[in-house]
Design a protein around this motif. Structure first.
Motif, PDB file in Angstrom:
ATOM      1  N   CYS A 236      -4.367  -3.589   8.990  1.00 54.70           N
ATOM      2  CA  CYS A 236      -4.426  -2.468   8.034  1.00 54.70           C
ATOM      3  C   CYS A 236      -3.182  -2.438   7.151  1.00 54.70           C
ATOM      4  CB  CYS A 236      -4.577  -1.138   8.774  1.00 54.70           C
ATOM      5  SG  CYS A 236      -6.226  -0.836   9.422  1.00 54.70           S
ATOM      6  N   GLY A 240      -3.185  -2.844   3.175  1.00 53.30           N
ATOM      7  CA  GLY A 240      -2.516  -1.851   2.333  1.00 53.30           C
ATOM      8  C   GLY A 240      -1.595  -2.494   1.310  1.00 53.30           C
ATOM      9  N   ALA A 252      -4.682   1.754  -0.733  1.00 55.48           N
ATOM     10  CA  ALA A 252      -3.453   1.281  -0.083  1.00 55.48           C
ATOM     11  C   ALA A 252      -2.939   2.361   0.872  1.00 55.48           C
ATOM     12  CB  ALA A 252      -2.392   0.945  -1.126  1.00 55.48           C
ATOM     13  N   LYS A 253      -2.916   3.610   0.384  1.00 57.85           N
ATOM     14  CA  LYS A 253      -2.415   4.729   1.173  1.00 57.85           C
ATOM     15  C   LYS A 253      -3.270   4.955   2.423  1.00 57.85           C
ATOM     16  CE  LYS A 253      -0.865   7.741  -1.646  1.00 57.85           C
ATOM     17  NZ  LYS A 253      -0.813   8.865  -2.615  1.00 57.85           N
ATOM     18  N   ASN A 255      -5.127   2.783   4.114  1.00 56.87           N
ATOM     19  CA  ASN A 255      -4.920   1.729   5.104  1.00 56.87           C
ATOM     20  C   ASN A 255      -3.560   1.846   5.781  1.00 56.87           C
ATOM     21  OD1 ASN A 255      -7.108  -0.576   5.257  1.00 56.87           O
ATOM     22  ND2 ASN A 255      -7.079   0.156   3.142  1.00 56.87           N
ATOM     23  N   LEU A 256      -2.538   2.205   5.014  1.00 57.30           N
ATOM     24  CA  LEU A 256      -1.209   2.358   5.599  1.00 57.30           C
ATOM     25  C   LEU A 256      -1.153   3.552   6.540  1.00 57.30           C
ATOM     26  CD1 LEU A 256       1.149   1.534   2.572  1.00 57.30           C
ATOM     27  CD2 LEU A 256       0.520   0.064   4.485  1.00 57.30           C
TER      28      LEU A 256
END
Length: 606
Positions: A236, A240, A252-253, A255-256
């Protein structure tokens, strides 16, 4: 690191399944060794490497005491993998060699396969890609003896990893695809996920972000089915970072956040730091400097606690970038200084590891020689008899040659000590130059760049700073000697900053390598001396360097098109004395041809 822990666990399970029957497992001495190995692996998983090493060494000793070969091999192989994790590569390879010596080549066993595979991994992790490939090719042939194909897939995967680190992307993809095909055929889901991830890594380094993202997502689906939280969190985070490159900041946010949530749940401190760095990058790009700073400072607090130099370097680098973007130059300079300091610390740690490894090799060789001498003396005493008078007579006649050889031996000893002192002093100066003058110059450059970054003087100062760092690396012979010969030669000549007006040709056969580190250091020093002469005194425009192996000898040839010199005058120079002493120490034969106006030709056969 996870890969090595996995290998250890797999190897241990295999050893238990195959080597121990239920009746044998009840035997107290054997069970005690098994428990020691279990404790070692348990401490290892907690990252308590010292404790893990003690348990595994204890298991190794007790396995010998009860004469259990399989248990001894199991503990030794696991100990080697632990040394790999600790980046003590010479020790790890010693362990694998012990296993290979115990298990004959004809005996098709998992123990020999893992020792060969791990030997390749050890060389790869230490940056010696040529030896890594040699061992992995041996492993590849051996793996074909196992019908499942799982071992063969592991070999293809490791060769692909070496090719990736060498930036041979097409070859890396080829081997990763072969590994993937086998793992899909045999239904090895975790292996399939790993191969997909590696292909994603390759495309990422090639700059093909969409393809990389596709393979990462395919890998993630399998990891989700397996329920492996650590692997899910890592993937993940990688996804991201790719979405950041694609400027899809919302995905991106997401997944992070998922990565961070899993790492917090597992209390994976190092993983949390990595994701903090990723968040720091994301929010800095979005110009949300408050959030960026929050995550980076959180990561900084954790990394100070766990003490990882490499993660400290990344955190300081990101904080430096953040404050540079915010134009807070005071904080930017602070974190840049910390970044340089940690980077230098990493260099020094790696140099000390190189020095320790070289010392270990030297001590091992000295011990072997001492044992050999003791055996000879023992044999001589056993053969003493009435022939002593005859021997005494022969001895009297041999006094003259013995005196000559003793004198020659003393001369060699003095020469060896002189050359060793020169190498040690060179290394000491290189490290001091790197830590003091190079650091001060770099700091001065940064200070002046803030005032006027485009000034010609500042650019020249930066160039000088880079050159000083390059020279410091050239002087550090211990670090150079630990590399493969091609890289060592490149670093010693500082090829990245070699004068562009000089036509330099270096001819090295494929796979050319020198195992004897003393021979490697002395040959490289000779090359440095000759090149220095060509650049500073001979006014050469062309230099040719050739190395080749013939039978049991090494042939080195050097030529330049400089102004040449009177051979008698050359022999009086300090540089020539250095070359001659090192050649003499190597028991080499020199042929040198030069005259005014006719350049220089130098040949050394060792």
């Amino acid at each position: 690191m996870l890969r090595y822990i996995l290998y250890s666990v797999i190897f241990f399970i295999f050893s238990i399944d195959v080597a121990f029957s239920k009746e044998e497992a009840q035997t107290s001495p054997r069970q005690k060794v098994v428990e020691l190995i279990k404790k070692g692996l348990s401490e290892w998983s907690k990252r308590d490497f010292e404790s893990a090493e003690k348990f595994l060494v204890n298991a190794q000793v007790q396995a010998l005491e009860i004469r259990d070969t399989q248990l001894y091999i199991t503990s030794t192989n696991n100990l080697g993998i632990l040394f790999n994790t600790k980046e003590e590569y010479f020790k790890s390879r010693e362990c694998y060699q012990v296993v290979l010596d115990f298990v004959s080549e004809e005996n098709v066993s998992k123990s020999r396969f893992l020792a060969l595979l791990n030997m390749g991994i050890s060389f790869r992790k230490s940056g010696d890609y040529e030896h890594a490939i040699l061992y992995l090719i041996k492993t590849l042939e051996y793996a074909k003896n196992f019908p499942s194909g799982k071992e063969l897939a592991s070999c293809y995967n490791e060769i692909g990893t070496v090719k990736l680190q060498q930036k041979l992307f097409d070859e890396a993809l080829e081997f990763f695809q072969k590994s993937l095909q086998i793992r899909e055929r045999i239904g090895h889901k975790k292996g399939v996920a790993g191969s997909l991830n590696n292909i994603g890594d390759t495309y990422k380094k090639m700059g093909q972000i969409r393809k990389a993202l596709d393979f990462y997502q395919r890998s993630l689906l399998i990891k989700e089915n397996l329920g492996n939280k650590k692997l899910i969190a890592t993937t993940c985070n990688n996804i991201g970072l790719l979405y950041i490159k694609l400027e899809d900041y919302e995905l991106a946010k997401n997944n992070l956040r998922r990565s961070m949530s899993l790492k917090e749940e597992m209390k994976d401190k190092l993983g949390i730091v990595n994701t903090c760095i990723s968040f720091g990058q994301l929010f800095r790009i979005q110009k949300n400097y408050t959030e960026s700073e929050k995550y980076l400072l959180r990561g900084n607090r954790i990394v100070e606690e766990v003490g990882s130099l490499h993660l400290k370097k990344e955190i300081y680098k990101e904080l430096k970038e953040l404050y540079l973007t915010k134009k807070e130059f005071g904080k930017m300079t602070t974190y840049y200084d910390r970044y340089v300091e940690v980077k230098d610390s990493i260099f020094n740690v790696e140099s000390m590891k190189s020095i320790n490894e070289l010392e270990t090799r030297y001590q091992t060789r000295e011990k072997e020689q001492q044992i050999e001498v003791l055996n000879i003396e023992k044999e001589a005493k056993a053969n003493e008899s009435f022939y002593m008078k005859i021997v005494l007579g022969v001895f009297l006649f041999s006094l003259l040659p013995i005196g000559f050889f003793a004198k020659q031996r003393q001369k060699t000893k003095i020469l060896k000590e002189k050359v060793a002192a020169s190498n040690n002093e060179s290394t000491r100066l290189g490290m001091e130059l790197h830590d003091s003058i190079a650091g001060d110059l770099s700091h001065l450059c940064r200070s002046m760049e803030k005032v006027n970054g485009d000034d010609t003087f500042v650019k020249q100062l930066r160039k000088i700073s880079d050159q000083v760092r390059g020279v410091s690396h050239q002087l550090n012979m211990n670090a150079i000697a630990n590399q493969n010969f091609r890289d060592a030669l490149s670093d010693s000549l500082y090829l990245n900053h070699f004068p562009q007006n000089i036509d330099l040709q270096i001819h090295l056969p494929v796979g050319f390598e020198l195992e004897d580190f003393e021979k490697k250091i002395n040959l490289i020093r000779i090359v440095q001396e000759l090149v220095n002469n060509s650049l500073k005194h001979a006014q050469a425009s062309s230099i040719v360097i050739k190395f080749r192996k013939e039978s049991k000898s090494i042939q080195f040839e050097y030529a330049d098109d400089g102004i040449g010199a009177d051979l008698n005058k050359i022999r009086k120079g300090n540089g020539w004395f250095n070359v001659q002493e090192r050649a003499e120490l190597l028991s080499g034969k020199i042929d040198i041809q030069t005259s005014p106006g006719n350049g220089l030709y130098f040949k050394l056969v060792v």
